[in-house]
Design a protein around this motif. Structure first.
Motif, PDB file in Angstrom:
ATOM      1  N   VAL A 126       0.851  -1.184   0.000  1.00  0.00           N
ATOM      2  CA  VAL A 126       0.000   0.000   0.000  1.00  0.00           C
ATOM      3  C   VAL A 126       0.887   1.234   0.000  1.00  0.00           C
ATOM      4  O   VAL A 126       1.995   1.215   0.553  1.00  0.00           O
ATOM      5  CB  VAL A 126      -0.952  -0.004   1.228  1.00  0.00           C
ATOM      6  CG1 VAL A 126      -0.164   0.143   2.522  1.00  0.00           C
ATOM      7  CG2 VAL A 126      -2.016   1.071   1.124  1.00  0.00           C
ATOM      8  N   TYR A 133      -3.999  -0.310  -2.414  1.00  0.00           N
ATOM      9  CA  TYR A 133      -3.904  -1.573  -1.677  1.00  0.00           C
ATOM     10  C   TYR A 133      -3.826  -2.775  -2.612  1.00  0.00           C
ATOM     11  O   TYR A 133      -4.587  -2.899  -3.576  1.00  0.00           O
ATOM     12  CB  TYR A 133      -5.118  -1.702  -0.759  1.00  0.00           C
ATOM     13  CG  TYR A 133      -5.342  -3.070  -0.167  1.00  0.00           C
ATOM     14  CD1 TYR A 133      -4.703  -3.457   1.013  1.00  0.00           C
ATOM     15  CD2 TYR A 133      -6.220  -3.980  -0.772  1.00  0.00           C
ATOM     16  CE1 TYR A 133      -4.925  -4.711   1.565  1.00  0.00           C
ATOM     17  CE2 TYR A 133      -6.444  -5.233  -0.220  1.00  0.00           C
ATOM     18  CZ  TYR A 133      -5.786  -5.589   0.938  1.00  0.00           C
ATOM     19  OH  TYR A 133      -6.004  -6.824   1.476  1.00  0.00           O
ATOM     20  N   TYR A 284      -9.342  -2.776   4.948  1.00  0.00           N
ATOM     21  CA  TYR A 284      -9.413  -3.345   3.601  1.00  0.00           C
ATOM     22  C   TYR A 284     -10.020  -4.742   3.716  1.00  0.00           C
ATOM     23  O   TYR A 284      -9.410  -5.647   4.291  1.00  0.00           O
ATOM     24  CB  TYR A 284      -8.028  -3.433   2.969  1.00  0.00           C
ATOM     25  CG  TYR A 284      -7.265  -2.130   2.965  1.00  0.00           C
ATOM     26  CD1 TYR A 284      -7.323  -1.252   1.879  1.00  0.00           C
ATOM     27  CD2 TYR A 284      -6.477  -1.778   4.060  1.00  0.00           C
ATOM     28  CE1 TYR A 284      -6.625  -0.062   1.892  1.00  0.00           C
ATOM     29  CE2 TYR A 284      -5.771  -0.585   4.073  1.00  0.00           C
ATOM     30  CZ  TYR A 284      -5.848   0.272   2.991  1.00  0.00           C
ATOM     31  OH  TYR A 284      -5.145   1.454   3.000  1.00  0.00           O
TER      32      TYR A 284
END
Length: 303
Positions: A126, A133, A284
């Motif tokens: 990232v 990401y 995420y």
């Protein structure tokens, strides 16, 4: 020879029996701490993560609580292991290959790793503004060199996290996350972190978030996926679970281990998150529907 008083003998036997029971219980407790081994020699706890009974709320763990709340990925060396990249500079937007090794305290290249969530190595990449990401799975050569295709789409400083469980010669397992910076030369224009939101669109679906993380507490956070017509699409297993969640802390990019429940909870993916302290975090979520892996991202404010 004087004979011992019968009462004294009985007292000694009772005390001795209690001491023996305590010692045996302590020993059995230490044996059980390791957990049963699943296929591949991985402890069940490493495969299923942090499981709790339905209805469990926010709580703390006194034993090892500090370790549970500590962010990982802040250093290239930790727990006797070192992440050594063979190259750390990439041309922005150009396909390349990231190659690295994990070395032990004696500078020997590690070649034995436990398979956790279907893979021996999980690599998270990232940019330092928490954009771009990527969740990758490198392959390892016989000499212990890991490699994976990698494209850094924008200039800037990127962070790569190697999340793995090493197997020592004596059978000990060490789970850790090491981090290293990668460079994509060029003009860096960081993007502001999106404001906190409880739902986000992903490929025509809506992923909603529910949870209220608190510093130092282990808190359940859940994600529900709905289609445009309000129905719930079928969630599929990905890497041995219905979802995988990575949490990164804004500022130092501390990496948090987030443990999933092995089964859906009322149709939602549930995880257990322990935030080390206040601040903004980026979540995420990787999940699979229709044979495709998708990622939903959330900004969460921990007060």
């Amino acid at each position: 020879m004087d004979r011992a008083d019968p009462g004294t003998v009985r007292l000694a036997l009772v005390v001795g029996g209690l001491v023996l029971a305590v010692l045996l219980g302590f020993g059995l407790g230490r044996m059980n701490t390791g957990g049963a081994l699943a296929a591949g020699g991985v402890p069940q706890s490493a495969l299923t993560g942090h499981t709790h009974a339905p209805g469990t709320g926010a709580h703390s763990h006194e034993a090892g609580q500090a370790e549970a709340a500590e962010a990982g990925g802040l250093a290239v060396s930790r727990g006797g292991y070192t992440l050594t990249p063979l190259a750390a500079e990439f041309t922005p937007g150009q396909a390349d290959e990231l190659r690295f090794q994990i070395q032990d305290a004696q500078r020997r290249t590690v070649t034995r790793f436990a398979v956790v969530h279907d893979k021996p190595m999980h690599l998270i990449v990232v940019r330092r503004d928490l954009t771009g990401y990527q969740h990758l799975h490198p392959s390892m050569a016989a000499d212990g060199t890991w490699s994976v295709p990698l494209t850094l789409p924008q200039p800037g400083i990127w962070r790569a996290y190697a999340d793995f469980t090493a197997l020592a010669e004596d059978g000990r397992q060490t789970a850790t996350t090491l981090g290293v910076d990668l460079v994509a030369p060029g003009e860096y224009a960081p993007r502001p972190l999106p404001a906190p939101a409880t739902s986000n669109p992903v490929d025509g679906l809506t992923v909603s978030y529910q949870g209220d993380p608190e510093p130092g507490l282990t808190v359940p956070v859940s994600f529900r996926v709905t289609a445009a017509d309000g129905s719930s699409p079928k969630l599929e297993q990905y890497l041995g679970a219905y979802g995988h969640l990575v949490a990164l802390r804004e500022g130092d990019l501390g990496y948090l281990h987030v443990h999933p429940e092995p089964e859906l909870v009322d149709g939602a993916m549930q995880f257990w998150l322990t935030a080390p302290g206040p601040g903004r975090y980026r979540l995420y979520l990787d999940f699979a529907t229709g044979g495709e892996v998708r990622t939903a991202e959330f900004t969460v404010l921990v007060r």
